[in-house]
Motif scaffolding. Structure first.
Motif: not given
Length: 61
Positions: A1-6, A10-17
């Protein structure tokens, strides 16, 4: 948990969503809220319990 950079996110969002399939379905709004009762409601409900262990009080405004 914590801050994450864009750039990391972005690669995680593209992979899963991005792998989710889109549906061409029209959605409509439906109001499922309860109607408010006018006036005061005061009811006592008594249930016999075989092994009484606790008391629960529920109040609504």
């Amino acid at each position: 948990m914590g801050d994450i950079q864009e750039a990391q996110l972005r690669p995680l969002l593209e992979k899963y969503f991005g792998s989710l399939q889109a549906k061409n379905k029209q959605e409509n709004f439906r109001d499922n809220s309860a109607e408010w009762i006018s006036g005061k409601v005061d009811k006592d409900i008594y249930l016999a319990m075989e092994n009484p262990k606790s008391t629960v009080n529920v109040g609504y405004k």
